[in-house]
Design a protein around this motif. Sequence first.
Motif, PDB file in Angstrom:
ATOM      1  N   SER A  60       6.155   7.088 -13.714  1.00 42.74           N
ATOM      2  CA  SER A  60       6.143   6.375 -14.714  1.00 42.74           C
ATOM      3  C   SER A  60       5.632   4.840 -14.202  1.00 42.74           C
ATOM      4  N   MET A  61       4.602   4.298 -14.418  1.00 40.69           N
ATOM      5  CA  MET A  61       3.997   2.973 -13.941  1.00 40.69           C
ATOM      6  C   MET A  61       3.902   1.949 -15.000  1.00 40.69           C
ATOM      7  N   ASP A  62       5.146   1.293 -15.098  1.00 37.30           N
ATOM      8  CA  ASP A  62       5.358   0.313 -16.261  1.00 37.30           C
ATOM      9  C   ASP A  62       5.042  -0.902 -15.952  1.00 37.30           C
ATOM     10  N   TYR A  63       3.867  -1.287 -15.687  1.00 40.99           N
ATOM     11  CA  TYR A  63       3.772  -2.754 -15.387  1.00 40.99           C
ATOM     12  C   TYR A  63       2.209  -2.945 -15.927  1.00 40.99           C
ATOM     13  N   GLU A  64       1.765  -4.327 -16.122  1.00 35.13           N
ATOM     14  CA  GLU A  64       0.576  -4.740 -16.460  1.00 35.13           C
ATOM     15  C   GLU A  64      -0.038  -5.677 -15.524  1.00 35.13           C
ATOM     16  N   PRO A  65      -1.161  -6.160 -15.770  1.00 32.01           N
ATOM     17  CA  PRO A  65      -1.954  -7.221 -14.704  1.00 32.01           C
ATOM     18  C   PRO A  65      -1.199  -8.214 -14.071  1.00 32.01           C
ATOM     19  N   ASP A  66      -0.189  -8.844 -14.958  1.00 33.32           N
ATOM     20  CA  ASP A  66       0.741 -10.104 -14.075  1.00 33.32           C
ATOM     21  C   ASP A  66       1.431  -9.528 -13.200  1.00 33.32           C
ATOM     22  N   THR A  67       1.964  -8.436 -12.862  1.00 35.36           N
ATOM     23  CA  THR A  67       2.419  -7.983 -11.669  1.00 35.36           C
ATOM     24  C   THR A  67       1.948  -6.793 -11.007  1.00 35.36           C
ATOM     25  N   MET A  68       0.610  -6.701 -11.265  1.00 39.77           N
ATOM     26  CA  MET A  68      -0.199  -5.663 -10.423  1.00 39.77           C
ATOM     27  C   MET A  68      -0.284  -5.869  -8.781  1.00 39.77           C
ATOM     28  N   ALA A  69      -0.121  -7.350  -8.760  1.00 33.62           N
ATOM     29  CA  ALA A  69      -0.258  -7.545  -7.146  1.00 33.62           C
ATOM     30  C   ALA A  69       0.726  -6.827  -6.344  1.00 33.62           C
ATOM     31  N   GLU A  70       1.779  -6.598  -6.892  1.00 33.43           N
ATOM     32  CA  GLU A  70       3.121  -5.964  -6.107  1.00 33.43           C
ATOM     33  C   GLU A  70       3.018  -4.497  -6.443  1.00 33.43           C
ATOM     34  N   LEU A  71       2.591  -4.289  -7.441  1.00 33.38           N
ATOM     35  CA  LEU A  71       2.889  -2.659  -8.037  1.00 33.38           C
ATOM     36  C   LEU A  71       1.743  -1.615  -7.863  1.00 33.38           C
ATOM     37  N   GLN A  72       0.687  -2.362  -7.918  1.00 36.23           N
ATOM     38  CA  GLN A  72      -0.634  -1.542  -7.666  1.00 36.23           C
ATOM     39  C   GLN A  72      -0.592  -0.733  -6.451  1.00 36.23           C
ATOM     40  N   PRO A  73      -0.496  -1.793  -5.208  1.00 38.76           N
ATOM     41  CA  PRO A  73      -0.385  -1.098  -3.753  1.00 38.76           C
ATOM     42  C   PRO A  73       0.800  -0.017  -3.900  1.00 38.76           C
ATOM     43  N   MET A  74       1.781  -0.163  -4.292  1.00 34.17           N
ATOM     44  CA  MET A  74       2.937   0.767  -4.297  1.00 34.17           C
ATOM     45  C   MET A  74       2.551   1.977  -4.923  1.00 34.17           C
ATOM     46  N   SER A  75       2.086   1.876  -6.108  1.00 34.46           N
ATOM     47  CA  SER A  75       1.552   3.060  -6.970  1.00 34.46           C
ATOM     48  C   SER A  75       0.728   3.963  -6.212  1.00 34.46           C
ATOM     49  N   ILE A  76      -0.465   3.309  -5.470  1.00 34.43           N
ATOM     50  CA  ILE A  76      -1.281   4.097  -4.791  1.00 34.43           C
ATOM     51  C   ILE A  76      -0.681   4.591  -3.619  1.00 34.43           C
ATOM     52  N   ALA A  77       0.201   3.956  -2.765  1.00 33.37           N
ATOM     53  CA  ALA A  77       0.750   4.603  -1.539  1.00 33.37           C
ATOM     54  C   ALA A  77       1.862   5.617  -2.033  1.00 33.37           C
ATOM     55  N   ILE A  78       2.304   5.666  -2.949  1.00 33.70           N
ATOM     56  CA  ILE A  78       3.543   6.606  -3.449  1.00 33.70           C
ATOM     57  C   ILE A  78       2.765   7.767  -3.923  1.00 33.70           C
ATOM     58  N   MET A  79       1.596   7.515  -4.675  1.00 38.30           N
ATOM     59  CA  MET A  79       0.736   8.599  -5.154  1.00 38.30           C
ATOM     60  C   MET A  79       0.128   9.348  -4.110  1.00 38.30           C
ATOM     61  N   ARG A  80      -0.176   8.607  -3.117  1.00 40.99           N
ATOM     62  CA  ARG A  80      -0.910   9.381  -1.977  1.00 40.99           C
ATOM     63  C   ARG A  80      -0.033  10.217  -1.083  1.00 40.99           C
ATOM     64  N   HIS A  81       1.208   9.695  -1.021  1.00 38.54           N
ATOM     65  CA  HIS A  81       2.337  10.427  -0.275  1.00 38.54           C
ATOM     66  C   HIS A  81       2.471  11.821  -1.005  1.00 38.54           C
ATOM     67  N   CYS A  82       2.787  11.703  -2.656  1.00 38.94           N
ATOM     68  CA  CYS A  82       2.990  12.634  -3.335  1.00 38.94           C
ATOM     69  C   CYS A  82       1.912  13.908  -2.940  1.00 38.94           C
ATOM     70  N   PHE A  83       0.529  13.313  -3.082  1.00 37.76           N
ATOM     71  CA  PHE A  83      -0.687  14.282  -2.979  1.00 37.76           C
ATOM     72  C   PHE A  83      -0.642  14.868  -1.397  1.00 37.76           C
ATOM     73  N   ARG A  84      -0.297  14.126  -0.427  1.00 39.29           N
ATOM     74  CA  ARG A  84      -0.248  14.540   1.015  1.00 39.29           C
ATOM     75  C   ARG A  84       0.596  15.737   1.173  1.00 39.29           C
ATOM     76  N   LYS A  85       1.567  15.572   0.408  1.00 37.72           N
ATOM     77  CA  LYS A  85       2.737  16.582   0.397  1.00 37.72           C
ATOM     78  C   LYS A  85       2.341  17.821  -0.625  1.00 37.72           C
ATOM     79  N   ASN A  86       1.387  17.909  -1.200  1.00 33.82           N
ATOM     80  CA  ASN A  86       1.009  18.872  -2.243  1.00 33.82           C
ATOM     81  C   ASN A  86       1.945  18.818  -3.253  1.00 33.82           C
ATOM     82  N   LEU A  87       2.424  17.571  -3.792  1.00 34.50           N
ATOM     83  CA  LEU A  87       3.171  17.669  -5.005  1.00 34.50           C
ATOM     84  C   LEU A  87       2.539  17.469  -6.405  1.00 34.50           C
ATOM     85  N   LYS A  88       3.026  17.879  -7.347  1.00 38.98           N
ATOM     86  CA  LYS A  88       2.147  17.748  -8.526  1.00 38.98           C
ATOM     87  C   LYS A  88       2.540  16.524  -9.369  1.00 38.98           C
TER      88      LYS A  88
END
Lengths: 285, 212
Positions: A60-88
């Motif tokens: 659940s990515m509960d943020y908006e543009p005002d905090t994307m500087a911190e949370l958008q890179p986090m989202s991408i990194a964590i989702m890439r980790h999930c995908f690398r591990k073949n998680l759904k």
Amino acid sequence: MSWARRLLGVDRRIIFIFIGLGTAVPLLLPVNLPITVTPRVEAAYQTIDTLPEGSRVLISMDYEPDTMAELQPMSIAIMRHCFRKNLKVIGMTLYPAGPGLVEPAMRIAAEAEGKTRNVDYVFLGYKSGFQTVMIGLGESLRQQYPVDFYRTPLDSIPVLRGVDSYAQIDLVVNLTASSAADYWIQFAATRYRKKLVLGATAVMATDYYPYLSSRQLLGLVGGMKGAAEYEKRMDLFGDARRGMDAQSLVHVIIAILVILGNVALLAMQRSGEGGGPAGPLGGPR
Amino acid sequence: MIDVQTWIAAFLTLCVFSFLYRDNPFYRFAEHLFVGAAAGYLLATQYQNVIRPNVIGPLTSGTADAQGILLTLLPAMLGILLLLRVHPRLVGPARWALAFYVGVYSGIAVTGYLQAQVLAQIADTVKPFGEGWKAVDSALILVGLLTVLAYFFFSAPHTGVHGAGARVGIWFLMVAFGASFGYTVMARVSLLIARVQFLLRDWLHWIPGGVS
């Protein structure tokens, strides 16, 4: 006028120039300062890394543009980790302006790891109401989201086959800039006993340390620093790591300015000049 | 080819940054545009995601039975009642909806809060000390908890043992506020970094971009 009084009365725009240069120069000329992965981020990484292949992760990515500087890179990194591990991955947002950020983040992460929408991940979109959605997910995902973000009925999405509540979800990850984290802890982690990992803005991070100790959170990624640590652990070089040189230099500049200001203040007090700056609170004159 | 969206975003970013020099029409233009666009976006999103699927959809689809229609109309009526606050003479009925909302919210919040924020935290605080450095951590948490509670216990004068505990509690609070403030500075700097990254990368193409 003494040096101390002149220093304390310096035009604040000169400080802005220092901060601006401290931000821009390291971005143009990166030195890639070393980043140490803290136990909190390592715990978050390990929680995802040890999930068996095919496990379902609700992010659940509960943020908006005002905090994307911190949370958008986090989202991408964590989702890439999930995908690398073949998680759904099941993505969603509880913020109205969230889809504009979350949808591209999911696409970037999936394309980078060669994953396909609806087969490896799904984006449910935005739904109003923190608590009602979180409690509703304990009963029926399909009642909460009859269709996904692209208006596809959930029953026709392969990645959601057999998934209809927390019972079929192995891990909940909340990336947030608000009190949504409290509710995920209350409902997903405590009431439904789901494993929960939190990614939060730096401002919020310290508030959630007690939940790590009590194991209501299994990992905590805090701010741009936390995102950079996660990228480092993933061996990625994303926006968070790219920004950490600037982060460090600006902190050094701020620390030097604080020390200089205090030295000047002490010098003025010792010389009997009083403690106030020359201008109105050091503002522009 | 010029990316118009990026140029508009860059222009508005520079308009906002211009406030650092001093208040000016460019800053006010960007500020007002943001407030208007955000309000409009929120209204449209809430209509599409809340009103349409939860109220208009069930009432116009023709598939809802009497119970379904009632369960749609009642919350809609409560929502309309909330809006009556704008008229001074209709504040009373507006309070009925507010009372219902507060009651339901309290029912949900109290149990969740008690379970997650009170009971689980108390259980963690009173667990036995670990071994080695974990014992030091546990001892610090215990001393911090008791002394900070002593500081906030205002029913008795802060003298004697109680006063000494309260003074130690102040130090724990100062350390906590310091850590929190450090993180806050980091968060604000992060926002600046992201905007400068946007200007230098997406707009001027002076630095490489993307995740690698």
